[in-house]
Design a protein around this motif. Structure first.
Motif, PDB file in Angstrom:
ATOM      1  N   TRP A  39       0.854  -1.185   0.000  1.00  0.00           N
ATOM      2  CA  TRP A  39       0.000   0.000   0.000  1.00  0.00           C
ATOM      3  C   TRP A  39       0.885   1.227   0.000  1.00  0.00           C
ATOM      4  N   PHE A  55     -10.585  -6.253   9.796  1.00  0.00           N
ATOM      5  CA  PHE A  55      -9.209  -5.945   9.420  1.00  0.00           C
ATOM      6  C   PHE A  55      -8.558  -4.819  10.224  1.00  0.00           C
ATOM      7  N   TRP A  95      -4.581  -4.735  11.229  1.00  0.00           N
ATOM      8  CA  TRP A  95      -3.726  -3.754  10.544  1.00  0.00           C
ATOM      9  C   TRP A  95      -2.924  -2.946  11.556  1.00  0.00           C
ATOM     10  N   ASN A 110      -0.465  -8.033   7.572  1.00  0.00           N
ATOM     11  CA  ASN A 110      -0.666  -7.662   6.172  1.00  0.00           C
ATOM     12  C   ASN A 110      -1.788  -8.459   5.514  1.00  0.00           C
ATOM     13  N   GLU A 143       2.832  -9.798   0.325  1.00  0.00           N
ATOM     14  CA  GLU A 143       2.904  -8.677  -0.611  1.00  0.00           C
ATOM     15  C   GLU A 143       3.562  -9.060  -1.928  1.00  0.00           C
ATOM     16  N   ARG A 201       1.544  -0.679  13.798  1.00  0.00           N
ATOM     17  CA  ARG A 201       1.564   0.505  12.937  1.00  0.00           C
ATOM     18  C   ARG A 201       1.141   1.741  13.741  1.00  0.00           C
ATOM     19  N   THR A 252      -7.236   1.927   8.802  1.00  0.00           N
ATOM     20  CA  THR A 252      -7.697   1.401   7.525  1.00  0.00           C
ATOM     21  C   THR A 252      -8.663   2.430   6.964  1.00  0.00           C
ATOM     22  N   ASN A 309       1.478   4.727   7.259  1.00  0.00           N
ATOM     23  CA  ASN A 309       1.027   3.448   7.807  1.00  0.00           C
ATOM     24  C   ASN A 309      -0.454   3.180   7.555  1.00  0.00           C
ATOM     25  N   SER A 310      -1.172   4.143   6.998  1.00  0.00           N
ATOM     26  CA  SER A 310      -2.600   3.964   6.714  1.00  0.00           C
ATOM     27  C   SER A 310      -2.789   3.371   5.314  1.00  0.00           C
ATOM     28  N   HIS A 348      -5.401   0.396   2.629  1.00  0.00           N
ATOM     29  CA  HIS A 348      -6.535  -0.475   2.336  1.00  0.00           C
ATOM     30  C   HIS A 348      -6.052  -1.930   2.408  1.00  0.00           C
ATOM     31  N   PRO A 349      -6.254  -2.615   3.533  1.00  0.00           N
ATOM     32  CA  PRO A 349      -5.797  -4.007   3.618  1.00  0.00           C
ATOM     33  C   PRO A 349      -6.725  -4.974   2.900  1.00  0.00           C
TER      34      PRO A 349
END
Length: 453
Positions: free
Chosen positions: A5, A226, A230, A235, A239, A326, A331, A403-404, A406-407
């Motif tokens: 992200w 989530f 998060w 994660n 990734e 985080r 999120t 750190n923000s 969309h997981p």
């Protein structure tokens, strides 16, 4: 699967979380042809008007606002007719109604939903119309949009989703209760350890009777599958490969942390205590009635407080995080437009989507709910970002954090959400070992993901 992200661009740090129209202007034609053979030439063809079948998921004041938006579109585009249908929940994404409509070759032309992960899953399964040709005909540039939203828009480098606006989650806390408990409201908890210590001081438990709890991790935004994962550093997917990744220490630590609250106060007693709680837009919400001293909720919760608890003194802060988690993260709760595969009027749908995101259209909505824009350019139509609003200040800081994000941008996002909620409840109410449950959930979801490839 997107490779991670991206952070919000530096522009956001200088008050650019505001909305603007796309560079083409709202009077240009959008879309063209049909869902099978649309081309840039067809998209840019002379505007002929027509119908737009639109599904939306919200009622109440949000429905009134959306109907106003439709009326405004009709005034400025008299050749078009919007056939709007209220389809809860989530625009038909989570109850199978949209999938059934697509399978039956009778989908709406455009859908909006707050279920971005489910929408992304549909894109990954080929159930949505690609948007790139429509956007190219409008001279849309990716630089128009804040970089954190680009992974959500695309699946395998093709654009399928178009964000409208987004929300962030914050820690809300009661100032008077903090002061009575000997806590400093100017220094809210920043870490999980500080949150737990404050929650214990704020709780009022008399024997078997719970009068007030300082904090309940799994209510309000904490119920999201989530969010806390998060914050704890998970994660959810690998990734590099897109494989399901649930069997890790971050999630095990999260559910063990939640279980400490369950064991401390008795999960059944907490369940009984929370059974009478009202929703966010209800006078019986526990934060309004003093049943909880702290809660995690979206930026829009500030407006609910204004309506239902105008005299309650509260403040907001970034969600506390654990070691290895985080910091200053959220999120994003993003509302997304999509055009289902097989839509009869995709050109018309795109015209409405681009109109619906103009600053003068979204301004009242953003000003009321303190949501953030997806666009990089400022607009005079957005007012509250110019005011010294303490909630907005934290909204900006959290939204601007690298750190923000969309997981769970994966084809099995909905299945993962359901599985994680069941897993959480199994830990809280049955005192199960989360590590073993996570191992089983990872295998189950990976099998589901492999079947969708």
């Amino acid at each position: 699967m997107k490779k991670g992200w991206t952070a919000l661009v530096g522009m956001m740090l200088s008050l650019t979380l505001v909305i603007t129209a796309c560079s083409s202007g709202s009077d240009q034609s959008a879309g063209g042809g049909n869902s099978e053979n649309a081309s840039a030439d067809a998209v840019a063809a002379e505007d002929q008007g027509g119908e737009i079948n639109y599904w939306y998921p919200w009622g109440g004041d949000s429905e009134k606002w959306d109907k106003w938006r439709m009326e405004e579109f009709g005034k400025k585009n008299p050749g078009y007719k919007i056939n709007a249908t209220y389809v809860p929940p989530d625009g038909g994404l989570t109850n199978g109604k949209l999938v059934s409509a697509i399978s039956g070759k009778n989908p709406p032309d455009v859908v909006i939903s707050s279920e971005y992960a489910s929408a992304y899953s549909l894109a990954a399964q080929g159930a949505l119309e690609p948007l790139d040709e429509y956007l190219a005909a409008l001279d849309f540039q990716e630089s128009d949009v804040l970089s954190s939203f680009l992974p959500l828009m695309k699946y395998k480098d093709t654009t399928y989703l178009y964000p409208q606006d987004s929300n962030v989650n914050l820690l809300y806390y009661n100032v008077k209760m903090f002061e009575e408990a000997g806590l400093d409201p100017d220094n809210p908890p920043k870490t999980i350890e500080e949150l737990d210590a404050a929650a214990e001081k704020l709780a009022k438990v008399n024997g078997s009777s719970i009068d007030r709890l300082g904090f309940i991790p799994w209510i309000d935004a904490g119920d999201d599958a989530f969010l806390w994962g998060w914050i704890f550093g998970a994660n959810f997917i690998d990734e590099a490969t897109g494989a399901v990744k649930l069997n890790d220490d971050s999630l095990a630590n999260l559910y063990n942390w939640m279980n400490k609250y369950a064991r401390k106060y008795n999960p059944e007693k907490i369940k009984s205590f929370t059974s009478g709680f009202g929703g966010a837009f209800s006078p019986d919400h526990p934060f309004f009635t003093g049943k909880v001293a702290m809660t995690v909720n979206g930026n829009w919760f500030a407006n609910a407080l204004k309506i239902y608890a105008p005299d309650l003194e509260y403040r907001v802060a970034a969600i506390p995080f654990p070691v290895g988690g985080r910091e200053k993260a959220t999120t994003f709760g993003t509302n997304v437009f999509m055009i289902p595969k097989g839509a009869k009027n995709p050109r018309n749908a795109m015209k409405f989507i681009m109109f619906a995101g103009q600053p003068e259209i979204l301004a009242d909505n953003i000003n009321t709910w303190r949501s953030i824009s997806i666009y990089t350019k400022p607009s005079d139509a957005i007012k509250w970002n110019k005011e010294n609003d303490p909630v907005y200040k934290v909204v900006r800081e959290v939204a601007a954090s690298p750190n923000s994000g969309h997981p769970a941008l994966t084809p099995v996002a909905k299945e993962m959400s359901n599985e994680l909620k069941l897993l959480r409840d199994n830990v809280i109410y049955n005192n199960k070992d989360p590590k073993l449950l996570l191992e089983d959930a990872e295998k189950k979801l990976q099998t589901a993901l492999d079947k969708k490839k």
